[in-house]
Design a protein around this motif. Structure first.
Motif, short mmCIF file in Angstrom:
data_model
loop_
_atom_site.label_atom_id
_atom_site.label_comp_id
_atom_site.label_asym_id
_atom_site.label_seq_id
_atom_site.Cartn_x
_atom_site.Cartn_y
_atom_site.Cartn_z
N LEU A 27 68.24 -20.79 -57.66
CA LEU A 27 67.88 -19.43 -57.26
C LEU A 27 66.44 -19.42 -56.78
N TYR A 28 66.25 -18.87 -55.58
CA TYR A 28 64.92 -18.72 -55.00
C TYR A 28 64.63 -17.23 -54.82
N GLY A 29 63.38 -16.85 -55.09
CA GLY A 29 62.96 -15.47 -54.88
C GLY A 29 61.71 -15.43 -54.04
N ALA A 30 61.74 -14.58 -53.00
CA ALA A 30 60.60 -14.45 -52.09
C ALA A 30 60.15 -15.81 -51.56
N GLY A 31 61.09 -16.70 -51.30
CA GLY A 31 60.78 -18.00 -50.72
C GLY A 31 60.30 -19.04 -51.70
N ARG A 32 60.33 -18.76 -53.00
CA ARG A 32 59.88 -19.72 -54.00
C ARG A 32 61.01 -20.02 -54.98
N PHE A 33 61.02 -21.26 -55.46
CA PHE A 33 62.02 -21.63 -56.47
C PHE A 33 61.78 -20.86 -57.74
N TRP A 34 62.86 -20.27 -58.30
CA TRP A 34 62.75 -19.53 -59.55
C TRP A 34 63.40 -20.28 -60.71
N ALA A 35 64.66 -20.67 -60.53
CA ALA A 35 65.36 -21.30 -61.65
C ALA A 35 66.62 -21.97 -61.14
N ASP A 36 67.22 -22.82 -61.98
CA ASP A 36 68.51 -23.41 -61.66
C ASP A 36 69.38 -23.38 -62.91
N LEU B 152 68.89 -16.52 -66.75
CA LEU B 152 67.93 -17.50 -66.26
C LEU B 152 66.56 -17.28 -66.91
N LEU B 153 65.81 -18.37 -67.03
CA LEU B 153 64.43 -18.32 -67.51
C LEU B 153 63.53 -18.74 -66.37
N MET B 154 62.63 -17.84 -65.96
CA MET B 154 61.77 -18.09 -64.81
C MET B 154 60.33 -18.23 -65.27
N ASN B 155 59.65 -19.23 -64.70
CA ASN B 155 58.25 -19.48 -65.02
C ASN B 155 57.40 -19.04 -63.83
N PHE B 156 56.52 -18.08 -64.06
CA PHE B 156 55.69 -17.54 -62.98
C PHE B 156 54.30 -18.15 -62.93
N MET B 157 54.07 -19.23 -63.65
CA MET B 157 52.74 -19.84 -63.72
C MET B 157 52.24 -20.23 -62.34
N ASN B 158 53.13 -20.82 -61.50
CA ASN B 158 52.70 -21.34 -60.21
C ASN B 158 53.09 -20.44 -59.04
N MET B 159 53.49 -19.21 -59.31
CA MET B 159 53.92 -18.31 -58.25
C MET B 159 52.76 -17.45 -57.75
N LYS B 160 52.95 -16.94 -56.53
CA LYS B 160 51.96 -16.02 -55.99
C LYS B 160 51.96 -14.73 -56.80
N ARG B 161 50.81 -14.11 -56.88
CA ARG B 161 50.67 -12.89 -57.68
C ARG B 161 51.57 -11.77 -57.18
N GLU B 162 51.74 -11.66 -55.85
CA GLU B 162 52.54 -10.55 -55.33
C GLU B 162 54.00 -10.67 -55.72
N LEU C 159 55.14 -11.94 -58.62
CA LEU C 159 55.19 -11.46 -60.00
C LEU C 159 55.04 -9.94 -60.06
N ASP C 160 54.17 -9.38 -59.20
CA ASP C 160 54.00 -7.93 -59.17
C ASP C 160 55.29 -7.23 -58.75
N GLN C 161 56.01 -7.84 -57.78
CA GLN C 161 57.28 -7.25 -57.35
C GLN C 161 58.27 -7.18 -58.51
N VAL C 162 58.33 -8.25 -59.27
CA VAL C 162 59.27 -8.30 -60.37
C VAL C 162 58.89 -7.30 -61.44
N ILE C 163 57.60 -7.28 -61.79
CA ILE C 163 57.15 -6.36 -62.83
C ILE C 163 57.34 -4.91 -62.40
N ALA C 164 57.10 -4.63 -61.12
CA ALA C 164 57.22 -3.26 -60.60
C ALA C 164 58.66 -2.88 -60.29
N LEU C 165 59.61 -3.78 -60.55
CA LEU C 165 61.03 -3.50 -60.33
C LEU C 165 61.32 -3.13 -58.88
N GLN C 166 60.82 -3.94 -57.94
CA GLN C 166 61.07 -3.73 -56.53
C GLN C 166 62.20 -4.63 -56.04
#
Length: 282
Positions: free
Chosen positions: A197-206, A227-237, A239-246
């Motif tokens: 699974l990829y989100g916003a062009g970045r790998f999220w989980a498998d 799924l368990l997703m690690n946002f350590m290496n993701m762009k801030r925007e 993570l903001d999308q996910v937190i803001a429920l967009q």
């Protein structure tokens, strides 16, 4: 007077018993084409097996060979992706025999005949045969046959929602609702699902699923993936999308094992790669 008549009668009797034998009939060859069975190595590797039944009606050897062929799938002439084999045959005098005909269709041939809305393929076959008798006479014979067989369409994957189950400082747990649509008029069984699974062009989980999923004809089923997703290496925007429920642009790709109720079709592996937009909800 009687002594002269007797030799004349004997001559007439002898001539009547020496009539020449009739010439043998020059009958034409008897040939027919019929469907035998279907074999398949997979969804895009199907072989139509037919048979030519031949009868030699003469007192001379009859040789049969293939001069050419034509194939039509769903009213479209097809050449590429078709491998037709028919061995020659020699028939002894006054005998019968059978010639197997194998028509192998790969994905290229089937793709040429694919049309939206069709649930089956209609195949029309013409064989142009040459027949030669060893008494010197030749024939040309065209045999026609037709067969229909199911069009096997791939199941369609989509993600309807991404739900935040538990948010942590670095990791976030998600529930992904996966929808699988069956465009065929027969049921499908899916197993051995491996995905990324990829989100916003970045790998999220498998992950992977081993439980068999049944999908009814022309219907769909839904499956929750956790799924368990690690946002350590993701762009801030992101993570903001996910937190803001967009809404998040996703890509869902992987492989799955597919089974059908079609007797001649073995279980086959299908690759999928689907992108779309999904809301992120709580």
């Amino acid at each position: 007077m009687k002594t002269f008549l007797f030799p004349i009668l004997l001559c007439f009797a002898a001539c009547a018993t020496k009539a020449p034998p009739p010439e043998p009939l020059k009958l034409p060859p008897a040939l027919s084409l019929s469907f035998d069975r279907i074999e398949a190595a997979g969804r895009d590797d199907i072989t139509l097996v037919l048979r030519v039944d031949a009868e030699n009606p003469r007192a001379a050897i009859m040789d049969i060979s293939l001069e050419g062929w034509e194939l039509v799938l769903n009213d479209r002439p097809v050449k590429n992706g078709v491998d037709l084999s028919l061995d020659g045959l020699s028939l002894a005098a006054l005998s019968t025999g059978t010639i197997p005909v194998r028509i192998r269709l790969n994905g290229e041939a089937l793709a040429q005949a694919d049309q939206t809305g069709l649930t089956e393929y209609g195949a029309g076959i013409r064989l142009n045969l040459a027949v030669q008798f060893q008494d010197g006479e030749n024939f040309r014979k065209a045999l026609d046959g037709a067969i229909t067989f199911p069009r096997i369409r791939q199941p369609e994957f989509s993600i309807t929602t991404l739900a935040v189950v538990q948010a942590e400082l670095i990791n976030t747990r998600f529930r992904v609702k996966l929808r699988i649509d069956n465009p065929n008029n027969f049921p499908l069984e899916l197993s051995a699902l491996n995905y990324e699974l990829y989100g916003a062009g970045r790998f999220w989980a498998d992950g992977n699923e081993t439980k068999v999923m049944e999908i009814p004809p022309l219907g769909f089923t839904e499956k929750d993936l956790f799924l368990l997703m690690n946002f350590m290496n993701m762009k801030r925007e992101v993570l903001d999308q996910v937190i803001a429920l967009q809404t998040v642009r996703y890509r869902f790709a992987g492989d799955v094992m597919v089974s059908t109720e079609i007797e001649y079709l073995p279980q086959f592996t299908m690759h999928f790669d689907r992108s779309g937009n999904s809301p992120v909800v709580q």
